[in-house]
Scaffold this active site. Structure first.
Site, mmCIF file in Angstrom:
data_model
loop_
_atom_site.group_PDB
_atom_site.id
_atom_site.type_symbol
_atom_site.label_atom_id
_atom_site.label_comp_id
_atom_site.label_asym_id
_atom_site.label_seq_id
_atom_site.Cartn_x
_atom_site.Cartn_y
_atom_site.Cartn_z
ATOM 1 N N GLU A 149 65.190 11.391 77.393
ATOM 2 C CA GLU A 149 64.902 12.755 77.468
ATOM 3 C C GLU A 149 63.262 13.034 77.428
ATOM 4 O OE1 GLU A 149 67.185 16.594 76.509
ATOM 5 O OE2 GLU A 149 65.722 16.408 74.936
ATOM 6 N N GLY A 197 62.260 19.969 70.416
ATOM 7 C CA GLY A 197 63.651 19.716 70.053
ATOM 8 C C GLY A 197 64.036 18.161 69.471
ATOM 9 N N ARG A 198 63.695 17.348 70.127
ATOM 10 C CA ARG A 198 63.970 15.795 69.781
ATOM 11 C C ARG A 198 63.231 15.344 68.622
ATOM 12 N NH1 ARG A 198 63.010 16.530 74.985
ATOM 13 N NH2 ARG A 198 61.029 15.695 76.047
ATOM 14 N N HIS A 247 82.301 -7.867 69.204
ATOM 15 C CA HIS A 247 83.660 -8.047 69.711
ATOM 16 C C HIS A 247 83.980 -6.947 70.940
ATOM 17 C CE1 HIS A 247 84.490 -10.537 66.406
ATOM 18 N NE2 HIS A 247 83.622 -9.881 65.829
ATOM 19 N N GLU A 301 76.084 25.931 74.494
ATOM 20 C CA GLU A 301 77.025 25.271 73.720
ATOM 21 C C GLU A 301 76.944 25.902 72.239
ATOM 22 O OE1 GLU A 301 75.100 23.929 75.759
ATOM 23 O OE2 GLU A 301 75.738 22.004 76.548
ATOM 24 N N LYS A 318 72.268 22.941 83.844
ATOM 25 C CA LYS A 318 72.422 24.320 83.090
ATOM 26 C C LYS A 318 72.575 25.479 84.190
ATOM 27 C CE LYS A 318 69.979 23.499 78.769
ATOM 28 N NZ LYS A 318 68.824 23.824 78.008
ATOM 29 N N LYS A 340 66.638 25.846 68.552
ATOM 30 C CA LYS A 340 65.214 26.166 68.798
ATOM 31 C C LYS A 340 65.118 27.185 69.341
ATOM 32 C CE LYS A 340 60.902 24.488 70.580
ATOM 33 N NZ LYS A 340 60.109 23.205 71.250
HETATM 34 O O1 F6P Z 1 68.996 18.995 76.153
HETATM 35 C C1 F6P Z 1 67.975 20.005 76.426
HETATM 36 C C2 F6P Z 1 67.562 20.544 75.079
HETATM 37 O O2 F6P Z 1 66.564 21.547 75.518
HETATM 38 C C3 F6P Z 1 66.984 19.525 74.082
HETATM 39 O O3 F6P Z 1 65.896 19.340 74.581
HETATM 40 C C4 F6P Z 1 67.312 20.103 72.962
HETATM 41 O O4 F6P Z 1 67.245 19.359 71.894
HETATM 42 C C5 F6P Z 1 68.643 20.769 73.041
HETATM 43 O O5 F6P Z 1 68.593 21.286 74.600
HETATM 44 C C6 F6P Z 1 68.769 22.071 72.286
HETATM 45 O O6 F6P Z 1 68.073 23.137 72.209
HETATM 46 P P1 F6P Z 1 68.079 24.260 71.188
HETATM 47 O O7 F6P Z 1 67.690 23.589 69.848
HETATM 48 O O8 F6P Z 1 67.116 25.243 71.716
HETATM 49 O O9 F6P Z 1 69.295 24.874 71.194
#
Ligand code: F6P
Length: 543
Positions: A351, A265-266, A382, A211, A510, A205
């Site tokens: 979240e 995002g979620r 199990h 990452e 972060k 987003k």
């Molecule tokens: O975990 C925090 C967060 O902002 C989530 O809400 C989001 O889904 C994720 O990081 C990834 O963010 P982006 O889509 O901006 O890389």
């Protein structure tokens, strides 16, 4: 005002004291209509909550929270594009992404539907081109593997749904998901792939997430090394709200799939974040998911409190967490295909509502989202079910199962259903000492052995559960199911007076990671660190 100071809350606290001593097996014995009384059906989705520790009086008091928490008002604010994510000043309009009618959905006075449809058209064209071989790699070979690079909401939703709908998979195309910053994730994925037939989707987003950007850069290096710089345009597309950053990465703007800041995002699987899913199962199936979700939207927006599936699920959570004292909830899909649902729901629920500060900055005054965990049945049986049966903790369980198999191998599905329903029954009933003794006596177990084993053979039961039964796990019903949980999360946000759409708690970690990175890289001294953090960094640096 916090929820806990409301009149209904006080009434519910009294009911809870009474219910603490009630046992589910007695409630079932006293009311042969209990299943009819406490189950709901909508568009083929059945929710049986008769195995929850509640009575008709409790349900009717809980349902009063619909008005007290002003659900109709909040639903209206969401639908009309008000910035209900008040800490970020954003509207919450993910329902527009699956809206089926011709009614405009306004954001700042403008209808968002034309841009939603334009991106859906762009996705449809791209899916057709890639499936038909018109979109090919830089050397002219067709794409055989798609790798989605994203994390959190840009990974969990499409990954969960891709596995859930494995039965619908398009032939000759494999879709992989890489999320973790640990190089092991990308490296082990790339080891199986040929650069000339691999397409990467960079899904973020913000297009700034550490990452995702690190994995994207490493994937780019892998392509450039094998095929040269010019190949980047044929092997990378992106999904983002940050199109300038996408262009800076070198991705062709025609293959940048947009979405908007009014999609959290979620809550974004319905947007172009669903592109890897649409590639995996075909655009028609993707659109069936949207239709299923839209049907759940219509139900949530219109149904009365006591018949409103998402709202009733939210009430059960409030009841179990805030009145009966449950600290966790187990999500137990009896479906290998839904194996990733617990992980997806962890982000969606925890979240969103794992928060203390209410909309007016006060402490919520009660526990909010419980710890959600789980595993696919029958695997979990199990592993950890022993603790649910006899560990002495209150653990409400959600069983999720489809009446029909998605992979109908003879002999499997009936046994799966039998196990699912048997677990819910065993957790509800338990087994008394008398029953355990009678069983052993019938098996001619000697009295001395009975006396020794009896304490171990008793099951307290009274463990609450809800069973969600889908007719089958297909795109439409998956859409319904996911939207059901989304609206449950929205409802809980209203009931606890929380903003379910921000995530400040994620930011602190972060921030500290950014401070530690130059120290770990040896570029700045380890000044001002606590002794544990400093000691760990020093231990990593030892030759
Ligand atoms: O975990 C925090 C967060 O902002 C989530 O809400 C989001 O889904 C994720 O990081 C990834 O963010 P982006 O889509 O901006 O890389």
């Amino acid at each position: 005002m916090t929820a806990t100071t409301s009149k209904t809350w006080q009434i519910l606290a009294k009911h809870a004291r009474r219910m603490q001593t009630a046992h589910l097996r007695d409630l079932f014995a006293a009311d042969p209509q209990r299943f009819d009384r406490f189950s709901l059906e909508q568009g083929g989705l059945l929710i049986d909550y008769s195995k929850q520790r509640l009575s008709a009086e409790v349900m009717s008091a809980l349902a009063g929270l619909w008005w007290e928490a002003d659900l109709p008002g909040w639903i209206n604010r969401m639908r009309t594009g008000e910035a209900i994510n008040h800490t970020e000043g954003r509207a919450v309009l993910h329902h527009a992404l699956r809206h089926q009618g011709t009614r405009p959905i306004l954001h700042n006075g403008l209808d968002v539907m034309p841009q939603v449809h334009a991106v859906l058209d762009q996705m449809r064209r791209f899916c057709n081109d890639l499936h038909g071989g018109k979109w090919h790699g830089a050397t002219g070979k067709p794409i055989s593997d798609v790798v989605n690079i994203g994390i959190g909401g840009s990974d969990l939703g499409p990954k969960m749904a891709t596995q859930a709908l494995a039965a619908c998979q398009v032939p000759n195309l494999r879709v992989h998901y890489v999320s973790n910053l640990d190089g092991a994730h990308l490296a082990t994925t790339l080891a199986q792939l040929d650069p000339s037939t691999t397409l990467f989707i960079i899904a973020s987003k913000t297009f700034t997430t550490q990452e995702t950007m690190q994995n994207a850069v490493s994937a780019r290096d892998w392509i450039v090394e094998a095929l040269g710089e010019a190949a980047v345009r044929r092997h990378f597309v992106a999904v983002s709200t940050n199109l300038p950053e996408v262009a800076r990465f070198g991705i062709d703007p025609d293959y940048a799939f947009a979405f908007w800041d009014w999609v959290g995002g979620r809550f974004s699987v319905w947007s172009a974040i669903g592109l890897p899913l649409a590639l995996a199962i075909g655009m028609e199936n993707f659109e069936r998911i949207l239709a299923g979700a839209a049907a759940m939207d219509a139900h949530f927006f219109e149904a009365a409190a006591d018949h409103n599936l998402p709202f009733v699920l939210a009430l059960l959570e409030v009841w179990n967490s805030d009145f009966l004292g449950a600290e966790t909830r187990a999500c137990l899909p009896y479906s290998q295909s839904l194996e990733l649902l617990p992980r997806y729901l962890q982000q969606l629920e925890m979240e969103s509502n794992g928060k203390r500060a209410t909309r007016n900055g006060q402490d919520a005054g009660c526990p909010t989202a419980p710890v959600l965990w789980g595993e696919a049945g029958t695997n979990g049986q199990h592993a950890f079910y022993q603790l649910i049966h006899q560990g002495g903790r209150l653990i409400p369980c959600d069983f999720i199962v489809a009446a029909e198999a998605d992979f109908p191998l003879p002999g499997h599905h009936e046994k799966l259903l039998a196990n699912c329903f048997a677990q819910a029954e065993a957790l509800m009933k338990g087994k008394t000492a008398e029953e355990a003794r009678a069983e052993m006596e019938a098996a001619h177990v000697p009295e001395a052995v009975i006396a020794r084993l009896l304490p171990y053979k008793v099951f307290p039961g009274n463990q609450p559960s809800t069973t969600i039964l889908l007719p089958r796990l297909d795109p439409y019903h998956l859409g319904q199911l996911v939207a059901l949980f989304e609206h449950k999360v929205f409802s809980l946000g209203c009931l606890w007076n929380l903003n379910a759409y921000d995530q400040w708690g994620v930011e602190y970690g972060k921030q500290l990671a950014n401070r530690l990175l130059p120290i770990i890289e040896g570029r700045t001294p380890a000044d001002g660190l606590d002794s544990s953090t400093a000691g760990l960094i020093a231990a990593c640096r030892k030759p």
